[in-house]
Design a protein around this motif. Structure first.
Motif, PDB file in Angstrom:
ATOM      1  N   SER A  25     -14.050 -39.612  55.923  1.00  0.00           N
ATOM      2  CA  SER A  25     -12.810 -39.552  55.154  1.00  0.00           C
ATOM      3  C   SER A  25     -13.147 -39.540  53.679  1.00  0.00           C
ATOM      4  N   GLY A  26     -12.140 -39.270  52.862  1.00  0.00           N
ATOM      5  CA  GLY A  26     -12.387 -39.280  51.424  1.00  0.00           C
ATOM      6  C   GLY A  26     -11.173 -38.831  50.654  1.00  0.00           C
ATOM      7  N   PRO A  27     -11.085 -39.191  49.388  1.00  0.00           N
ATOM      8  CA  PRO A  27      -9.920 -38.852  48.575  1.00  0.00           C
ATOM      9  C   PRO A  27      -9.955 -37.422  48.067  1.00  0.00           C
ATOM     10  N   ALA A  34     -22.747 -37.459  50.018  1.00  0.00           N
ATOM     11  CA  ALA A  34     -23.079 -36.636  51.184  1.00  0.00           C
ATOM     12  C   ALA A  34     -21.835 -35.899  51.649  1.00  0.00           C
ATOM     13  N   SER A  35     -21.985 -34.620  51.916  1.00  0.00           N
ATOM     14  CA  SER A  35     -20.853 -33.835  52.392  1.00  0.00           C
ATOM     15  C   SER A  35     -20.566 -34.178  53.847  1.00  0.00           C
ATOM     16  N   TYR A  40     -22.365 -35.219  59.392  1.00  0.00           N
ATOM     17  CA  TYR A  40     -22.365 -34.860  60.813  1.00  0.00           C
ATOM     18  C   TYR A  40     -23.786 -34.580  61.301  1.00  0.00           C
ATOM     19  N   ARG A  41     -24.560 -33.884  60.479  1.00  0.00           N
ATOM     20  CA  ARG A  41     -25.956 -33.624  60.851  1.00  0.00           C
ATOM     21  C   ARG A  41     -26.734 -34.931  60.971  1.00  0.00           C
ATOM     22  N   ALA A 133     -19.528 -27.930  46.207  1.00  0.00           N
ATOM     23  CA  ALA A 133     -18.277 -28.595  46.560  1.00  0.00           C
ATOM     24  C   ALA A 133     -18.040 -28.449  48.051  1.00  0.00           C
ATOM     25  N   TYR A 134     -17.149 -29.282  48.576  1.00  0.00           N
ATOM     26  CA  TYR A 134     -16.871 -29.257  50.008  1.00  0.00           C
ATOM     27  C   TYR A 134     -15.521 -29.911  50.260  1.00  0.00           C
TER      28      TYR A 134
END
Length: 438
Positions: A25-27, A34-35, A40-41, A133-134
């Protein structure tokens, strides 16, 4: 419906358990160091799944997509599909200019239990990419200001063992506000000045005499002065930026050194001072970095094309189709009127996406490209029937080194559904696969 193999089912159970204990999660769609893709990796690595065949395929697909992105032009829109039984990633490359803001919009279906990782990279060279960016896995997109003109890559990849469709669009807009309300830009960067002795280092924005010139960004007035060419000028340093905005030919300066301004504040009035005396009132607007002047137009240009709607059918996503006639496969939509690779009639491809009147396809050899939707037909009815002349191995893919699924016996009759080079894709009562054409 195919039955899930036991190893795959075990992988799914582990992934579900991990997902419930490690929620990303994130704002605002951009967060942390970390993206989501990297997290996930790491989750796969911590669970030991990166060393499984499926885990290795997922990592390899992510890396391969960055090395071989399909080239498009923005504004751009596509639909796409990720199957649950394949580890895939898709990447597109596009050009963007310094000062533009790139807007990425993304929707997925289903919304729940289908995570998709979307990240933006700077393509420095064939082997050097920088993550810029992501988006949060639950976000509908993000935006990014381009700091260097060049080519950029947008990568899209789904989590393992989940299938779903997505819709993606890329558009651009200005990173700064237009510096003159209702002004009109008419003279641009690089135009000859003084009989060719110098080049125009800005853009001229024409407006009625004493029209307000406004701050194009929040920042600090760094200098209010006069000079021979610009007349009455103002320099503005946008907050957090490494460049200065230059306002010239003002009739009046309404700010002083060190003043803090917000975007939209009036900092002067359009005039004809300096070498504009005797001409039409206008604002000369420039941008200066430590390396010199840069083209300011992409920073303020409101020109933005709406991306073409996807016209090819979304119902074909994930399905096999074949070319009705000789077709052309291209990897660069800028070169759609020339170049490309000839694809013979009857060639089999898998539909993985679509943009405008083009399908994005996956060829049996693993390469991707675009083919006009009008030349592709469903691969449902057979091209012909074939009687096997001699025992022949049935292969998993059109490659002599591919695993054998079974051996077709002499005299068996099969349906030919498509081709790939010197291979035929055939179907029997209980099997399907590739055989050599001779």
């Amino acid at each position: 419906m195919k039955t899930m193999k036991a190893p795959t089912a075990c992988v799914l159970v582990v992934l579900c358990l991990l997902a419930s204990s490690c929620k990303i999660s994130g704002p605002g769609g951009i967060f942390g160091k970390a993206s989501p893709h990297e997290k996930y990796r790491q989750m796969l690595l911590n669970a030991g799944l990166e060393n499984t065949a499926l885990g290795r395929e997922w990592v390899a697909a992510a890396e391969k997509s960055l090395l071989n992105p399909l080239k498009v032009t923005i504004s751009y829109k596509e639909t796409g599909y990720f199957p649950a039984d394949q580890a895939r990633a898709s990447a597109i490359s596009f050009e963007a200019r310094q000062g533009q803001k790139v807007f990425i919009s993304f929707q997925r279906q289903p919304v729940k239990d289908f995570s998709v990782y979307v990240d933006l990279w700077e393509e420095r060279n064939s082997s050097n990419k920088k993550l810029l960016a992501y988006a949060d896995t639950g976000a509908s997109g993000f935006e990014h200001e381009i700091e260097k003109s060049g080519r950029y890559i947008l990568r899209v990849q789904s989590e393992l063992l989940r299938s779903g469709q997505y819709e993606l669009s890329i558009t651009t807009g200005p990173s700064l506000a237009f510096p003159v309300r209702d002004g009109k830009a008419q003279s641009f960067w690089g135009a000859a000045r003084d009989a060719g002795a110098r080049k125009h280092e800005g853009v001229d924005i024409f407006a009625p005499f004493r029209t307000p010139a406004i701050a194009a960004a929040k920042g600090t007035i760094t200098r209010v002065t006069t000079n021979k060419l610009g007349g009455k000028v103002v320099f503005l340093r946008p907050e957090g930026k490494d460049y200065n905005l230059y306002y010239a030919h003002l009739d009046d300066q309404l700010v002083s050194d060190g003043r803090q301004v917000n975007a939209g504040d009036t900092i002067g009035l359009v005039g004809t001072t300096g070498n504009a005396r005797g001409g039409s009132p206008h604002l000369h607007f420039g941008i200066y970095t430590s390396s010199g002047a840069v083209d300011p137009y992409p920073f303020i240009s409101k020109d933005s094309r709406k991306p073409a709607e996807v016209k090819v059918s979304a119902s074909n996503m994930g399905r096999s189709m074949r070319s009705a006639n000789n077709a052309i496969l291209i990897t660069d939509l800028q070169l759609q009127s020339s170049g490309g690779i000839k694809v013979a009639g009857g060639s089999l491809v898998e539909i993985i996406g679509g943009t405008a009147s083009w399908y994005k396809v996956l060829q049996p050899d693993g390469s991707m490209g675009f083919i006009k939707g009008s030349v592709l037909k469903p691969a449902t009815s057979p091209l012909r029937e074939l009687k096997i002349a001699g025992d022949r191995p049935l292969l998993d893919r059109p490659d002599l080194t591919a695993p054998r699924k079974t051996v077709l016996k002499q005299g068996e009759t099969v349906k030919v559904l498509g081709t790939s080079g010197s291979f035929l894709f055939v179907e029997g009562e209980s099997y399907s696969g590739w055989i050599t054409s001779s």
